[in-house]
Scaffold this motif. Structure first.
Motif, PDB file in Angstrom:
ATOM      1  N   GLN A 125     -54.209  26.962  19.987  1.00  0.00           N
ATOM      2  CA  GLN A 125     -55.038  27.527  21.020  1.00  0.00           C
ATOM      3  C   GLN A 125     -55.900  26.655  21.744  1.00  0.00           C
ATOM      4  O   GLN A 125     -56.148  26.586  23.093  1.00  0.00           O
ATOM      5  CB  GLN A 125     -55.897  28.869  20.616  1.00  0.00           C
ATOM      6  N   GLU A 126     -56.590  25.833  20.905  1.00  0.00           N
ATOM      7  CA  GLU A 126     -57.581  24.959  21.471  1.00  0.00           C
ATOM      8  C   GLU A 126     -57.037  23.738  22.460  1.00  0.00           C
ATOM      9  O   GLU A 126     -57.485  23.413  23.318  1.00  0.00           O
ATOM     10  CB  GLU A 126     -58.440  24.105  20.371  1.00  0.00           C
ATOM     11  N   GLU A 127     -55.783  23.287  21.662  1.00  0.00           N
ATOM     12  CA  GLU A 127     -54.970  22.366  22.689  1.00  0.00           C
ATOM     13  C   GLU A 127     -54.401  22.988  23.729  1.00  0.00           C
ATOM     14  O   GLU A 127     -54.263  22.538  25.024  1.00  0.00           O
ATOM     15  CB  GLU A 127     -53.642  21.875  21.761  1.00  0.00           C
ATOM     16  N   ALA A 128     -54.066  24.267  23.726  1.00  0.00           N
ATOM     17  CA  ALA A 128     -53.671  25.050  25.162  1.00  0.00           C
ATOM     18  C   ALA A 128     -54.667  25.096  26.041  1.00  0.00           C
ATOM     19  O   ALA A 128     -54.691  24.831  27.190  1.00  0.00           O
ATOM     20  CB  ALA A 128     -53.061  26.239  24.669  1.00  0.00           C
ATOM     21  N   ARG A 129     -55.961  25.324  25.621  1.00  0.00           N
ATOM     22  CA  ARG A 129     -57.319  25.667  26.462  1.00  0.00           C
ATOM     23  C   ARG A 129     -57.457  24.002  27.000  1.00  0.00           C
ATOM     24  O   ARG A 129     -57.992  24.101  28.134  1.00  0.00           O
ATOM     25  CB  ARG A 129     -58.452  25.923  25.738  1.00  0.00           C
ATOM     26  N   ALA A 130     -57.371  23.077  26.394  1.00  0.00           N
ATOM     27  CA  ALA A 130     -57.672  21.734  26.760  1.00  0.00           C
ATOM     28  C   ALA A 130     -56.672  21.230  28.035  1.00  0.00           C
ATOM     29  O   ALA A 130     -57.030  20.631  28.924  1.00  0.00           O
ATOM     30  CB  ALA A 130     -57.731  20.807  25.530  1.00  0.00           C
ATOM     31  N   ARG A 131     -55.511  22.001  27.868  1.00  0.00           N
ATOM     32  CA  ARG A 131     -54.451  21.662  28.855  1.00  0.00           C
ATOM     33  C   ARG A 131     -54.625  22.519  30.272  1.00  0.00           C
ATOM     34  O   ARG A 131     -54.043  21.911  31.267  1.00  0.00           O
ATOM     35  CB  ARG A 131     -53.178  21.910  28.666  1.00  0.00           C
ATOM     36  N   GLU A 132     -55.447  23.395  30.240  1.00  0.00           N
ATOM     37  CA  GLU A 132     -55.566  24.328  31.047  1.00  0.00           C
ATOM     38  C   GLU A 132     -56.612  23.416  32.248  1.00  0.00           C
ATOM     39  O   GLU A 132     -57.429  22.965  31.933  1.00  0.00           O
ATOM     40  CB  GLU A 132     -56.363  25.640  30.685  1.00  0.00           C
ATOM     41  N   LEU A 133     -56.325  23.790  33.360  1.00  0.00           N
ATOM     42  CA  LEU A 133     -57.111  23.159  34.514  1.00  0.00           C
ATOM     43  C   LEU A 133     -58.100  24.121  34.945  1.00  0.00           C
ATOM     44  O   LEU A 133     -57.986  25.382  34.952  1.00  0.00           O
ATOM     45  CB  LEU A 133     -56.331  22.725  35.629  1.00  0.00           C
ATOM     46  N   SER A 134     -59.219  23.646  35.439  1.00  0.00           N
ATOM     47  CA  SER A 134     -60.124  24.701  36.311  1.00  0.00           C
ATOM     48  C   SER A 134     -59.590  24.595  37.616  1.00  0.00           C
ATOM     49  O   SER A 134     -58.706  23.827  38.129  1.00  0.00           O
ATOM     50  CB  SER A 134     -61.679  23.885  36.499  1.00  0.00           C
ATOM     51  N   MET A 135     -60.068  25.614  38.376  1.00  0.00           N
ATOM     52  CA  MET A 135     -59.440  25.726  39.771  1.00  0.00           C
ATOM     53  C   MET A 135     -59.960  24.552  40.655  1.00  0.00           C
ATOM     54  O   MET A 135     -59.119  24.274  41.621  1.00  0.00           O
ATOM     55  CB  MET A 135     -60.033  27.107  40.414  1.00  0.00           C
ATOM     56  N   ALA A 136     -61.076  23.865  40.333  1.00  0.00           N
ATOM     57  CA  ALA A 136     -61.395  22.829  41.089  1.00  0.00           C
ATOM     58  C   ALA A 136     -60.369  21.752  40.843  1.00  0.00           C
ATOM     59  O   ALA A 136     -60.074  20.906  41.841  1.00  0.00           O
ATOM     60  CB  ALA A 136     -62.809  22.351  40.482  1.00  0.00           C
ATOM     61  N   GLN A 137     -59.830  21.458  39.564  1.00  0.00           N
ATOM     62  CA  GLN A 137     -58.781  20.538  39.171  1.00  0.00           C
ATOM     63  C   GLN A 137     -57.579  20.853  40.080  1.00  0.00           C
ATOM     64  O   GLN A 137     -56.703  20.034  40.420  1.00  0.00           O
ATOM     65  CB  GLN A 137     -58.679  20.327  37.626  1.00  0.00           C
ATOM     66  N   VAL A 138     -57.174  21.992  40.203  1.00  0.00           N
ATOM     67  CA  VAL A 138     -56.063  22.855  40.364  1.00  0.00           C
ATOM     68  C   VAL A 138     -56.080  22.289  42.012  1.00  0.00           C
ATOM     69  O   VAL A 138     -55.203  21.777  42.671  1.00  0.00           O
ATOM     70  CB  VAL A 138     -55.805  24.171  40.476  1.00  0.00           C
ATOM     71  N   ASP A 139     -57.213  22.434  42.484  1.00  0.00           N
ATOM     72  CA  ASP A 139     -57.768  21.976  44.163  1.00  0.00           C
ATOM     73  C   ASP A 139     -57.303  20.598  44.356  1.00  0.00           C
ATOM     74  O   ASP A 139     -56.777  20.472  45.488  1.00  0.00           O
ATOM     75  CB  ASP A 139     -58.686  22.601  44.700  1.00  0.00           C
ATOM     76  N   ALA A 140     -57.582  19.784  43.363  1.00  0.00           N
ATOM     77  CA  ALA A 140     -57.242  18.282  43.534  1.00  0.00           C
ATOM     78  C   ALA A 140     -56.123  17.841  43.366  1.00  0.00           C
ATOM     79  O   ALA A 140     -55.794  16.608  43.916  1.00  0.00           O
ATOM     80  CB  ALA A 140     -58.212  17.646  42.404  1.00  0.00           C
ATOM     81  N   LEU A 141     -55.153  18.769  42.972  1.00  0.00           N
ATOM     82  CA  LEU A 141     -53.820  18.299  42.950  1.00  0.00           C
ATOM     83  C   LEU A 141     -53.009  18.237  44.503  1.00  0.00           C
ATOM     84  O   LEU A 141     -53.295  19.079  45.146  1.00  0.00           O
ATOM     85  CB  LEU A 141     -52.873  19.500  42.037  1.00  0.00           C
ATOM     86  N   SER A 142     -52.111  17.432  44.382  1.00  0.00           N
ATOM     87  CA  SER A 142     -51.117  17.293  45.720  1.00  0.00           C
ATOM     88  C   SER A 142     -50.125  18.596  45.379  1.00  0.00           C
ATOM     89  O   SER A 142     -50.317  19.272  44.429  1.00  0.00           O
ATOM     90  CB  SER A 142     -50.419  15.959  45.667  1.00  0.00           C
ATOM     91  N   TRP A 143     -49.915  18.646  46.705  1.00  0.00           N
ATOM     92  CA  TRP A 143     -48.943  19.976  46.968  1.00  0.00           C
ATOM     93  C   TRP A 143     -47.786  19.883  45.822  1.00  0.00           C
ATOM     94  O   TRP A 143     -47.320  20.704  45.083  1.00  0.00           O
ATOM     95  CB  TRP A 143     -48.553  20.265  48.207  1.00  0.00           C
ATOM     96  N   GLN A 144     -47.318  18.619  45.473  1.00  0.00           N
ATOM     97  CA  GLN A 144     -46.217  18.425  44.654  1.00  0.00           C
ATOM     98  C   GLN A 144     -46.525  18.545  43.400  1.00  0.00           C
ATOM     99  O   GLN A 144     -45.911  19.293  42.692  1.00  0.00           O
ATOM    100  CB  GLN A 144     -45.528  16.977  44.671  1.00  0.00           C
ATOM    101  N   GLU A 145     -47.727  17.848  43.087  1.00  0.00           N
ATOM    102  CA  GLU A 145     -48.201  18.185  41.635  1.00  0.00           C
ATOM    103  C   GLU A 145     -48.452  19.894  41.393  1.00  0.00           C
ATOM    104  O   GLU A 145     -48.269  20.194  40.502  1.00  0.00           O
ATOM    105  CB  GLU A 145     -49.673  17.453  41.510  1.00  0.00           C
ATOM    106  N   PHE A 146     -48.937  20.410  42.494  1.00  0.00           N
ATOM    107  CA  PHE A 146     -49.141  21.981  42.390  1.00  0.00           C
ATOM    108  C   PHE A 146     -47.899  22.494  42.079  1.00  0.00           C
ATOM    109  O   PHE A 146     -47.839  23.453  41.294  1.00  0.00           O
ATOM    110  CB  PHE A 146     -49.973  22.442  43.784  1.00  0.00           C
ATOM    111  N   GLU A 147     -46.886  22.332  42.672  1.00  0.00           N
ATOM    112  CA  GLU A 147     -45.490  22.838  42.472  1.00  0.00           C
ATOM    113  C   GLU A 147     -45.152  22.782  40.901  1.00  0.00           C
ATOM    114  O   GLU A 147     -44.888  23.662  40.407  1.00  0.00           O
ATOM    115  CB  GLU A 147     -44.616  22.569  43.500  1.00  0.00           C
ATOM    116  N   HIS A 148     -45.265  21.542  40.443  1.00  0.00           N
ATOM    117  CA  HIS A 148     -44.767  21.300  39.038  1.00  0.00           C
ATOM    118  C   HIS A 148     -45.984  22.004  38.256  1.00  0.00           C
ATOM    119  O   HIS A 148     -45.327  22.502  36.913  1.00  0.00           O
ATOM    120  CB  HIS A 148     -44.825  19.663  38.780  1.00  0.00           C
TER     121      HIS A 148
END
Length: 177
Positions: free
Chosen positions: A26-49
């Protein structure tokens, strides 16, 4: 007596180790989760993936990212655990922008007819769909996932729990292939 105590200690140890494994996962899964600020920083291609990864996390199979010019509105395609075909349109827009009726019309026109979607999901990083776009989504059984629902998905909400929150778009049940 010693044997019974030994078995009891062994069982307790196994329960503790098993609980530790669950906690670590569970902790590893939480660590993999991004904040919305990090999601916003993704390129559109990274966001699709990233969206494809969220689908996989929630049990979708045969998930493919096809987002490119000429994809006819299917950026991510896969199958939900119950066998329904999932077709996802992903739009990475600024949070203050809205998804227009024109964007929704394009997806409506291809999600089911071209791609055979049982569940058509429109995911965006912006806060809203225009009234016309949302009305069209509801009438055409499209799941409209704006920034708030996306944030919940990013933080661990399961896709199957979010689908009905759009007000429509549960899709038809299809037996597993």
């Amino acid at each position: 007596m010693v044997t019974a105590v030994g078995w009891a200690v062994l069982r307790a140890h196994r329960r503790a180790v098993g609980g530790d494994r669950v906690w670590r996962a569970q902790e590893e899964a939480r660590a993999r989760e991004l904040s919305m600020a990090q999601v916003d920083a993704l390129s559109w291609q990274e966001f699709e993936h990233y969206v494809a990864g969220l689908c996989r996390r929630d049990g979708c199979t045969q998930v493919v990212v096809s987002g490119k010019s000429g994809d006819l509105g299917a950026d991510v395609v896969g199958y939900l655990a119950d066998g329904r075909k999932l077709v996802v349109q992903v739009k990475k827009y600024a949070s203050e922008r809205s998804v227009s009726s024109q964007d929704m019309q394009k997806f409506v026109g291809t999600a089911r007819l071209e791609h055979g979607a049982d569940v058509a999901l429109f995911v965006t990083t912006c806060r809203a769909f225009t009234k016309a776009a949302l009305g069209l989504a509801i009438r055409q059984d499209i799941v409209a996932m704006h920034r708030d629902f996306l944030g919940a998905w990013v933080k661990g909400a399961h896709l199957e729990e979010l689908i009905p929150l759009s007000g429509s778009g549960g899709g038809k049940r299809r037996p597993p292939a």
